[in-house]
Design an enzyme around this catalytic site. Structure first.
Site, short mmCIF file in Angstrom:
data_model
loop_
_atom_site.label_atom_id
_atom_site.label_comp_id
_atom_site.label_asym_id
_atom_site.label_seq_id
_atom_site.Cartn_x
_atom_site.Cartn_y
_atom_site.Cartn_z
N GLY A 44 0.80 -1.22 0.00
CA GLY A 44 0.00 0.00 0.00
C GLY A 44 0.84 1.27 0.00
O GLY A 44 2.07 1.23 0.06
N HIS A 45 0.13 2.39 0.01
CA HIS A 45 0.79 3.69 -0.04
C HIS A 45 1.72 3.91 1.15
O HIS A 45 1.49 3.40 2.26
CB HIS A 45 -0.27 4.80 -0.05
N ASP A 46 2.77 4.60 0.92
CA ASP A 46 3.70 5.05 1.97
C ASP A 46 4.39 3.91 2.72
O ASP A 46 4.85 4.12 3.86
CB ASP A 46 2.97 5.95 2.99
N GLY A 93 1.43 2.74 5.00
CA GLY A 93 2.27 3.26 6.07
C GLY A 93 3.05 2.23 6.84
O GLY A 93 3.73 2.56 7.82
#
Ligand SMILES: CC(C)(COP(=O)(O)OP(=O)(O)OC[C@H]1O[C@@H](n2cnc3c(N)ncnc32)[C@H](O)[C@@H]1OP(=O)(O)O)[C@@H](O)C(=O)NCCC(=O)NCCS
Length: 219
Positions: A148-150, A168
């Site tokens: 996922g993102h980050d 994250g």
């Protein structure tokens, strides 16, 4: 004027199951983008079952020392071994010889924007990496993973098939997440930690610890 791209010679280090899968990945890259790589063959310091290589029409080049005499001095290589500590050691030795680490992404993987993979990384078929993602050198992201993102990951991180890292998540150097484990958003996996197959990780995992189960607990 169109750019001329030379076919680069490559060897796969490790003839185990993952090594043979990575050889297939190299061929899939060539199918999507012809003549990206010239797959010279497979290297292993052990005693591989060469019948498995022959069945795949793969050439066994011998141990590292033997192969060194038969490949170009600046050959590319990929270390296709699941243990991040071994990948780190082999990377150091082979790059000392002047061999060059390849970064291989299967054509069916979806790589979003601002995604950075360290050299020597592999991304398997069907994996999805969304946005603003960092992986250090020597990452192994197996088939069908979702990142996922980050997400930020250190060096020589190993993700088995169908691992899911939510937004994250951070994964420390040399950490391993086994098959189909899921890591919840913002959770931190410490350096050298191990997440067992099928675990759901809801809390930070300290460095060097192994966790299993749902929710994941140390063993
Ligand atoms: C996490 C793991 C590495 C732990 O291995 P280990 O340290 O040898 O642990 P053991 O097999 O001795 O098991 C210790 C205990 O944890 C349990 N356990 C082990 N793995 C588990 C898992 N994934 N989920 C739930 N429980 C698990 C065992 O049943 C055992 O419980 P018990 O003491 O009540 O009998 C391993 O079990 C695992 O998940 N391997 C997955 C490998 C994989 O996915 N490889 C893919 C490569 S592509």
């Amino acid at each position: 004027m169109s750019a001329v791209s030379a076919t680069r010679p490559i060897v796969v280090v490790g003839t185990g199951g993952f090594g043979r899968e990575v050889a297939g990945l190299v061929r899939d890259i060539n199918f999507a983008t012809p003549q990206s790589w010239e797959l010279l063959g497979m290297i292993d310091d052990g005693a591989p079952d060469t019948s498995l290589l022959t069945a795949l029409d793969l050439r066994y080049l011998g141990s590292r020392d033997t192969a060194r005499n038969h490949v170009p001095a600046d050959v590319h290589y990929i270390v296709a071994i699941g243990d991040g500590t071994i990948r780190r050691r082999l990377d150091a030795e082979l790059s000392e010889w002047g061999w060059r680490p390849a970064t291989l992404v299967h054509p069916s993987a979806l790589i979003g924007s601002d995604v950075h993979l360290g050299v020597g990384s592999v991304v398997g078929a069907g994996s999805i990496l969304t946005t603003n993602i960092r992986f250090g050198v020597g990452a192994q992201i197996n088939i069908a993973c979702t990142i996922g993102h980050d997400v930020t990951a250190g060096e020589y991180v190993t993700l088995s098939p169908a691992v899911s890292l939510s937004g994250g998540v951070s994964a420390g150097n040399g950490s391993t997440v086994y098959t189909r484990a899921a890591v919840n958003p913002q959770v931190s996996i410490g350096a050298g930690a191990t997440v067992g197959a099928g675990a759901v990780v809801t809390r930070d995992v300290p460095a060097g610890i192994t966790v299993v189960g749902v929710p994941a607990r140390p063993i």
